[in-house]
Design a protein around this motif. Structure first.
Motif, mmCIF file in Angstrom:
data_model
loop_
_atom_site.group_PDB
_atom_site.id
_atom_site.type_symbol
_atom_site.label_atom_id
_atom_site.label_comp_id
_atom_site.label_asym_id
_atom_site.label_seq_id
_atom_site.Cartn_x
_atom_site.Cartn_y
_atom_site.Cartn_z
ATOM 1 N N UNK A 136 0.874 -1.166 0.000
ATOM 2 C CA UNK A 136 0.000 0.000 0.000
ATOM 3 C C UNK A 136 0.916 1.223 0.000
ATOM 4 N N UNK A 137 0.696 2.114 -0.965
ATOM 5 C CA UNK A 137 1.605 3.255 -1.109
ATOM 6 C C UNK A 137 0.829 4.568 -1.162
ATOM 7 N N UNK A 138 1.575 5.643 -0.932
ATOM 8 C CA UNK A 138 1.021 6.982 -1.120
ATOM 9 C C UNK A 138 0.732 7.150 -2.624
ATOM 10 N N UNK A 139 -0.526 7.442 -2.990
ATOM 11 C CA UNK A 139 -0.864 7.497 -4.417
ATOM 12 C C UNK A 139 -0.060 8.550 -5.185
ATOM 13 N N UNK A 140 0.333 9.623 -4.502
ATOM 14 C CA UNK A 140 1.081 10.686 -5.195
ATOM 15 C C UNK A 140 2.547 10.324 -5.369
ATOM 16 N N UNK A 141 3.204 9.924 -4.267
ATOM 17 C CA UNK A 141 4.653 9.743 -4.304
ATOM 18 C C UNK A 141 5.067 8.298 -4.546
ATOM 19 N N UNK A 142 4.173 7.353 -4.292
ATOM 20 C CA UNK A 142 4.535 5.935 -4.423
ATOM 21 C C UNK A 142 5.282 5.414 -3.205
ATOM 22 N N UNK A 175 5.953 3.680 0.253
ATOM 23 C CA UNK A 175 5.195 2.665 0.994
ATOM 24 C C UNK A 175 4.621 3.228 2.289
ATOM 25 N N UNK A 176 3.414 2.812 2.627
ATOM 26 C CA UNK A 176 2.762 3.268 3.852
ATOM 27 C C UNK A 176 2.794 2.162 4.906
ATOM 28 N N UNK A 177 2.528 2.561 6.148
ATOM 29 C CA UNK A 177 2.584 1.612 7.263
ATOM 30 C C UNK A 177 1.255 0.924 7.503
ATOM 31 N N UNK A 178 1.256 0.087 8.539
ATOM 32 C CA UNK A 178 0.059 -0.655 8.943
ATOM 33 C C UNK A 178 -1.106 0.310 9.173
ATOM 34 N N UNK A 179 -2.280 -0.059 8.719
ATOM 35 C CA UNK A 179 -3.517 0.704 8.920
ATOM 36 C C UNK A 179 -3.577 2.036 8.186
ATOM 37 N N UNK A 180 -2.543 2.354 7.405
ATOM 38 C CA UNK A 180 -2.597 3.617 6.645
ATOM 39 C C UNK A 180 -3.238 3.360 5.282
ATOM 40 N N UNK A 181 -4.193 4.227 4.907
ATOM 41 C CA UNK A 181 -4.912 4.034 3.646
ATOM 42 C C UNK A 181 -4.141 4.623 2.483
ATOM 43 N N UNK A 182 -4.014 3.834 1.426
ATOM 44 C CA UNK A 182 -3.336 4.327 0.223
ATOM 45 C C UNK A 182 -3.678 3.447 -0.965
ATOM 46 N N UNK A 183 -2.869 3.562 -2.021
ATOM 47 C CA UNK A 183 -3.100 2.798 -3.250
ATOM 48 C C UNK A 183 -2.553 1.382 -3.092
ATOM 49 N N UNK A 184 -3.351 0.408 -3.492
ATOM 50 C CA UNK A 184 -2.900 -0.990 -3.470
ATOM 51 C C UNK A 184 -2.157 -1.293 -4.767
ATOM 52 N N UNK A 185 -0.945 -1.843 -4.625
ATOM 53 C CA UNK A 185 -0.165 -2.250 -5.794
ATOM 54 C C UNK A 185 0.198 -3.729 -5.657
#
Ligand code: AMP
Length: 506
Positions: free
Chosen positions: A334-340, A342-352
């Motif tokens: 799961x990543x930050x949709x803007x920067x790509x 990676x995000x941590x546990x429970x953080x909402x972002x883009x699934x890759x």
């Protein structure tokens, strides 16, 4: 051995007398008969001038012949290209122009309308395949030899092109390789424990990845059999259930089964597995089904481009409202949709996702393909979600459904969950509409139970205490039902389109 889907299926089914498929009207087919029929269809393809690498476009009602044709294409090295039966002639014109098939297979009722369009685009032949499996293609196949010299193929060769439902812009053809299909089916056989003793209730359409690949290929690889119905009908499913071990369906199937008086603990005691996917299964449906039957529906997540990505476990907790863990061989982040980043546990972002399940790219669209893959091979799914501390993946919605109101991001799912939890509410869809002050206004469409004591005003005021002000819907509308496509997905684009002007008048 060839890497083709067909080569794997044949290799895994040495006992030709085993049953492959049965229809409610008593039609039966063994694996041996399936293999011979696919040879006859492969010979028919050759007779019609279909060469290795050619596309075979098929808009046909569900019948066993669609599956036979899929395997015939794999044997002949042709690319199977199914089309939604809902497409109109005008839409078919686009697909024919984009895919340039060598053969177009359709219902007899549209042959006349399609023939000139196909001829103008260089399609070599138009043949018919009607509901029930009869048609000119089947007639031609009946005259052919029941052996065929299979074309050997490499793992990366194309087996199929499936057009995505494309709610924004033109739909794109997802190129799926033999390896994509074979690897995912083998994974699902193991993960969901399918064996030759399984009998799957198959009520899904065969133009979509769920019915065509997930349900069919998995059973083909396991050597199990299908109870193959033309469409979903709760009475028919309940009638057939005593003979089945398992079912795969979209959430709507489960909602409808729950309304059927025949769905009881006794009626489902012998069942091994119920799988749901293609759209979110409400946690409420999961709980109601489990209370009524004792079965925890196994929810999984996939898409046309990637086959299956995640699944709740066979053993272990199947957590309502989650889609489980990444399948073996699937890398998920799961990543930050803007920067790509990676995000941590429970953080909402883009699934890759990345893995042997992920498609090769969009047909004749290198620009779009490049835009949707990261340099390290991850595919940007377009789904927003998170991974919880136990490793379960949660889907929050499609990225394009994210609402930006007054500069704040609102995830529709968060608002929907609050509304769905209210007494008297069946379900809801939250979406953004153009708003003169806020850019987008959060809007909720709600379906109520019959005789519910709640109304628009009550829903809006209940939310005042539960959600930050910017997340509260500016308008709540009660509708008799939500618009859905054939796979049970709520069509928020239809809602956005229908109500696009409601804030303009404010
Ligand atoms: P399709 O390509 O038609 O199969 O649609 C794929 C999309 O359906 C995914 O990208 C998700 O947005 C959605 N989807 C599939 N399975 C699930 C699920 N179990 N829960 C929520 N959304 C799902």
């Amino acid at each position: 051995m060839s890497a083709s889907l067909f080569a794997f299926v044949r290799d895994r089914n040495p006992d030709l007398s085993r049953p492959f498929l049965e229809t409610p009207d008593g039609r039966k087919m063994s694996y041996g008969e399936l293999f011979m029929a696919s040879a006859r269809f492969a010979n028919a393809l050759r007779a019609l001038g279909v060469d290795v690498g050619d596309r075979v476009a098929v808009q046909a009602e569900k019948s066993p012949e669609v599956i036979i044709l899929l395997l015939a294409c794999a044997r002949a090295g042709a690319i199977f290209l199914p089309l939604n039966t809902a497409y109109t002639t005008a839409e078919l014109e686009y697909f024919i122009g984009d895919a340039e098939p060598a053969l177009f297979v359709c219902d007899a009722s549209i042959r006349e309308a399609i023939a000139p369009i196909a001829a103008a685009r260089g399609v070599k032949a138009v043949e018919t395949l009607n509901a029930g499996g009869a048609g000119t293609l089947t007639d031609l196949a009946a005259k052919q030899d029941d052996t065929f010299d299979d074309v050997g193929c490499a793992p990366g060769d194309l087996a199929a092109i499936l057009y995505t439902s494309g709610t924004t812009g033109r739909s794109k053809g997802a190129m799926l390789t033999h390896e994509n299909l074979v690897s995912n089916a083998l994974t699902l056989v193991d993960y969901w424990r399918f064996t030759k003793d399984d009998v799957l209730l198959h009520a899904l359409p065969t133009f979509h990845t769920h019915g065509l690949f997930v349900a069919t290929n998995t059973l083909l690889m396991a050597g199990g059999s299908l109870l193959f119905t033309a469409k979903f009908d709760a009475d028919e499913i309940m009638r057939l259930m005593p003979r089945a071990t398992s079912m795969m369906g979209v959430p709507t199937f489960y909602v409808r089964l729950l309304q059927h008086p025949g769905l009881t603990r006794e009626a489902t005691r012998h069942m091994r597995l119920f799988v749901s996917g293609s759209a979110p299964l409400l946690a409420e449906t999961h709980r109601a089904f489990s209370e009524k039957t004792g079965h925890a529906i196994l929810e999984r997540y996939g898409m046309t481009e990637t086959n299956m990505n995640t699944s709740n476990p066979y053993d272990g907790a199947r957590v309502p409202g989650t889609v489980g863990f990444p399948l073996p061989d699937v890398d998920l982040r799961v990543v930050d949709p803007e920067t790509g980043a990676p995000l941590g546990v429970d953080e909402i972002g883009m699934i890759e996702v990345r893995g042997p399940n992920v498609f090769k790219g969009y047909w004749r669209n290198p620009g779009k393909t490049a835009a949707e893959f990261r340099a390290d091979g991850f595919f940007i799914t377009g789904d927003l979600g998170k991974v919880d501390p136990d490793g379960y993946v949660h889907i929050v919605g499609r990225g394009k459904d994210l609402i930006i109101t007054g500069g704040y991001n609102v995830y529709p799912k968060e608002v929907e969950t609050e509304i769905d939890g209210m007494d008297g509410v069946v379900e809801s869809a939250v979406f953004g509409l153009p708003h003169p002050d806020f850019g987008e206004g959060v809007t909720a469409a709600v379906v109520l139970q019959k005789g519910a004591a709640i109304d628009e005003k009550a829903i809006a005021s209940a939310l005042e205490h539960r959600l930050a002000r910017f997340k509260q819907p500016k308008r709540v509308m009660v509708l008799p039902e939500l618009p859905r496509n054939t796979m049970g997905k709520v069509q928020k684009n239809v809602l956005r389109d229908t109500y696009k002007d409601i804030y303009a008048k404010d």
